[in-house]
Design a protein around this motif. Structure first.
Motif, PDB file in Angstrom:
ATOM      1  N   PRO A   1       0.864 -10.879   6.551  1.00 21.11           N
ATOM      2  CA  PRO A   1       0.101  -9.981   5.685  1.00 21.11           C
ATOM      3  C   PRO A   1      -1.126  -9.334   6.326  1.00 21.11           C
ATOM      4  O   PRO A   1      -1.847  -8.597   5.674  1.00 21.11           O
ATOM      5  CB  PRO A   1      -0.320 -10.891   4.530  1.00 21.11           C
ATOM      6  N   VAL A   2      -1.357  -9.608   7.620  1.00 20.13           N
ATOM      7  CA  VAL A   2      -2.493  -9.006   8.337  1.00 20.13           C
ATOM      8  C   VAL A   2      -2.000  -8.505   9.694  1.00 20.13           C
ATOM      9  O   VAL A   2      -0.907  -8.850  10.140  1.00 20.13           O
ATOM     10  CB  VAL A   2      -3.649 -10.024   8.531  1.00 20.13           C
ATOM     11  N   LYS A   3      -2.828  -7.708  10.352  1.00 25.46           N
ATOM     12  CA  LYS A   3      -2.470  -7.189  11.678  1.00 25.46           C
ATOM     13  C   LYS A   3      -2.416  -8.325  12.699  1.00 25.46           C
ATOM     14  O   LYS A   3      -3.199  -9.272  12.640  1.00 25.46           O
ATOM     15  CB  LYS A   3      -3.489  -6.142  12.141  1.00 25.46           C
ATOM     16  N   GLU A   4      -1.489  -8.229  13.624  1.00 23.04           N
ATOM     17  CA  GLU A   4      -1.363  -9.216  14.702  1.00 23.04           C
ATOM     18  C   GLU A   4      -2.447  -8.981  15.745  1.00 23.04           C
ATOM     19  O   GLU A   4      -2.882  -7.843  15.908  1.00 23.04           O
ATOM     20  CB  GLU A   4       0.025  -9.090  15.350  1.00 23.04           C
ATOM     21  N   PRO A   5      -2.870  -9.983  16.484  1.00 26.13           N
ATOM     22  CA  PRO A   5      -2.486 -11.379  16.306  1.00 26.13           C
ATOM     23  C   PRO A   5      -3.189 -11.976  15.095  1.00 26.13           C
ATOM     24  O   PRO A   5      -4.257 -11.527  14.702  1.00 26.13           O
ATOM     25  CB  PRO A   5      -2.966 -12.035  17.596  1.00 26.13           C
TER      26      PRO A   5
ATOM     27  N   HIS B   1      -4.942 -27.170  -1.738  1.00 27.39           N
ATOM     28  CA  HIS B   1      -5.085 -25.734  -1.464  1.00 27.39           C
ATOM     29  C   HIS B   1      -3.770 -25.060  -1.831  1.00 27.39           C
ATOM     30  O   HIS B   1      -2.757 -25.260  -1.160  1.00 27.39           O
ATOM     31  CB  HIS B   1      -5.410 -25.535   0.025  1.00 27.39           C
ATOM     32  N   PRO B   2      -3.750 -24.228  -2.909  1.00 25.43           N
ATOM     33  CA  PRO B   2      -2.497 -23.695  -3.426  1.00 25.43           C
ATOM     34  C   PRO B   2      -1.983 -22.442  -2.726  1.00 25.43           C
ATOM     35  O   PRO B   2      -1.161 -21.713  -3.280  1.00 25.43           O
ATOM     36  CB  PRO B   2      -2.846 -23.393  -4.884  1.00 25.43           C
ATOM     37  N   GLY B   3      -2.446 -22.187  -1.523  1.00 25.55           N
ATOM     38  CA  GLY B   3      -1.992 -21.009  -0.785  1.00 25.55           C
ATOM     39  C   GLY B   3      -2.215 -21.193   0.699  1.00 25.55           C
ATOM     40  O   GLY B   3      -2.433 -22.308   1.177  1.00 25.55           O
ATOM     41  N   VAL B   4      -2.145 -20.087   1.433  1.00 19.58           N
ATOM     42  CA  VAL B   4      -2.360 -20.071   2.874  1.00 19.58           C
ATOM     43  C   VAL B   4      -3.472 -19.063   3.160  1.00 19.58           C
ATOM     44  O   VAL B   4      -3.413 -17.927   2.681  1.00 19.58           O
ATOM     45  CB  VAL B   4      -1.073 -19.660   3.625  1.00 19.58           C
ATOM     46  N   ASP B   5      -4.477 -19.474   3.928  1.00 23.21           N
ATOM     47  CA  ASP B   5      -5.553 -18.565   4.331  1.00 23.21           C
ATOM     48  C   ASP B   5      -5.250 -18.033   5.723  1.00 23.21           C
ATOM     49  O   ASP B   5      -4.933 -18.813   6.635  1.00 23.21           O
ATOM     50  CB  ASP B   5      -6.904 -19.286   4.339  1.00 23.21           C
ATOM     51  N   ILE B   6      -5.373 -16.713   5.884  1.00 22.60           N
ATOM     52  CA  ILE B   6      -4.981 -16.052   7.128  1.00 22.60           C
ATOM     53  C   ILE B   6      -6.035 -15.018   7.508  1.00 22.60           C
ATOM     54  O   ILE B   6      -6.594 -14.344   6.639  1.00 22.60           O
ATOM     55  CB  ILE B   6      -3.611 -15.344   6.962  1.00 22.60           C
TER      56      ILE B   6
ATOM     57  N   SER C   1      -7.489  -9.488  15.508  1.00 15.92           N
ATOM     58  CA  SER C   1      -7.711  -8.146  16.067  1.00 15.92           C
ATOM     59  C   SER C   1      -8.997  -7.513  15.520  1.00 15.92           C
ATOM     60  O   SER C   1      -9.463  -6.516  16.058  1.00 15.92           O
ATOM     61  CB  SER C   1      -6.530  -7.229  15.740  1.00 15.92           C
ATOM     62  N   GLY C   2      -9.534  -8.086  14.427  1.00 16.33           N
ATOM     63  CA  GLY C   2     -10.689  -7.492  13.774  1.00 16.33           C
ATOM     64  C   GLY C   2     -10.305  -6.516  12.676  1.00 16.33           C
ATOM     65  O   GLY C   2     -11.131  -6.125  11.865  1.00 16.33           O
ATOM     66  N   ASP C   3      -9.049  -6.097  12.634  1.00 19.59           N
ATOM     67  CA  ASP C   3      -8.543  -5.204  11.594  1.00 19.59           C
ATOM     68  C   ASP C   3      -8.296  -6.042  10.337  1.00 19.59           C
ATOM     69  O   ASP C   3      -7.572  -7.037  10.388  1.00 19.59           O
ATOM     70  CB  ASP C   3      -7.244  -4.553  12.069  1.00 19.59           C
ATOM     71  N   LYS C   4      -8.887  -5.675   9.221  1.00 18.96           N
ATOM     72  CA  LYS C   4      -8.772  -6.459   7.992  1.00 18.96           C
ATOM     73  C   LYS C   4      -7.756  -5.885   7.008  1.00 18.96           C
ATOM     74  O   LYS C   4      -7.766  -6.218   5.825  1.00 18.96           O
ATOM     75  CB  LYS C   4     -10.150  -6.594   7.342  1.00 18.96           C
ATOM     76  N   SER C   5      -6.850  -5.039   7.496  1.00 18.54           N
ATOM     77  CA  SER C   5      -5.820  -4.449   6.630  1.00 18.54           C
ATOM     78  C   SER C   5      -4.909  -5.519   6.057  1.00 18.54           C
ATOM     79  O   SER C   5      -4.552  -6.486   6.741  1.00 18.54           O
ATOM     80  CB  SER C   5      -4.972  -3.449   7.420  1.00 18.54           C
ATOM     81  N   LEU C   6      -4.518  -5.327   4.788  1.00 21.03           N
ATOM     82  CA  LEU C   6      -3.556  -6.194   4.118  1.00 21.03           C
ATOM     83  C   LEU C   6      -2.216  -5.482   4.068  1.00 21.03           C
ATOM     84  O   LEU C   6      -2.138  -4.334   3.640  1.00 21.03           O
ATOM     85  CB  LEU C   6      -4.031  -6.508   2.698  1.00 21.03           C
ATOM     86  N   ILE C   7      -1.165  -6.161   4.487  1.00 23.16           N
ATOM     87  CA  ILE C   7       0.159  -5.559   4.634  1.00 23.16           C
ATOM     88  C   ILE C   7       1.125  -6.202   3.647  1.00 23.16           C
ATOM     89  O   ILE C   7       1.161  -7.432   3.517  1.00 23.16           O
ATOM     90  CB  ILE C   7       0.655  -5.731   6.083  1.00 23.16           C
ATOM     91  N   ALA C   8       1.919  -5.394   2.958  1.00 20.96           N
ATOM     92  CA  ALA C   8       2.891  -5.894   1.981  1.00 20.96           C
ATOM     93  C   ALA C   8       3.957  -6.730   2.664  1.00 20.96           C
ATOM     94  O   ALA C   8       4.552  -6.313   3.657  1.00 20.96           O
ATOM     95  CB  ALA C   8       3.539  -4.739   1.229  1.00 20.96           C
TER      96      ALA C   8
END
Length: 149
Positions: A3-7, A28-33, A37-44
């Motif tokens: 859901p985020v830019k690599e790496p 913890h009911p999820g995964v924190d990622i 790269s410093g890019d904070k874009s969220l990807i579907a």
């Protein structure tokens, strides 16, 4: 799909952990990622429809553990994966570029994550539910399968 830019780096997995804020044991009911790269874009992660969108977070509620403001801004997407409905969400979003009812496609940029809500730093919290879980009668499920889809 990630859901985020690599790496990327998983900073907190699903399941038992010590809270990064209180130091106490918790589930913890999820995964924190985060993206390194410093890019904070969220990807579907998958095709779907946005069924919930909150992007009016009041930062004065940051350390208030009551109510939904603890996760900051968020959105929830309903997808069909392996012929089953799955609801998945991104929490701690700094910017949502989606709205309720919007169709999304795998790989679309949906916003940006940040240090929003009850958080120890900028990250996205990915959470998933089956039908019972999303309707509050069940529990969140490990969203790891979404990362591998």
């Amino acid at each position: 799909m990630i859901p985020v830019k690599e790496p990327h780096r998983i900073t907190s997995p699903f399941g038992a952990r010590k809270s990064p804020i209180t130091g106490k044991d918790e589930f913890h009911p999820g995964v924190d990622i985060v993206s390194d790269s410093g890019d904070k874009s969220l990807i579907a992660l998958a095709d779907g429809v946005v069924v919930d969108d909150k992007d009016d977070y009041n930062k004065e509620n940051r350390w208030n553990l009551k109510g939904r403001d603890t996760v900051g801004n968020r959105f929830v997407v309903k997808s069909i994966i392996n012929d089953k409905p799955i609801w998945w969400s991104y929490y701690h979003t700094a910017k949502n570029t989606v709205t309720k009812g919007q169709q999304v496609k795998r790989g679309d940029v949906l916003g940006e994550y940040g240090d929003v809500g009850y958080s120890a730093g900028a990250h996205v919290h990915l959470q998933a539910w089956d039908e019972d879980g999303y309707n509050r009668t069940g529990k969140p499920i490990d969203p790891g399968f979404l990362l591998e889809a």
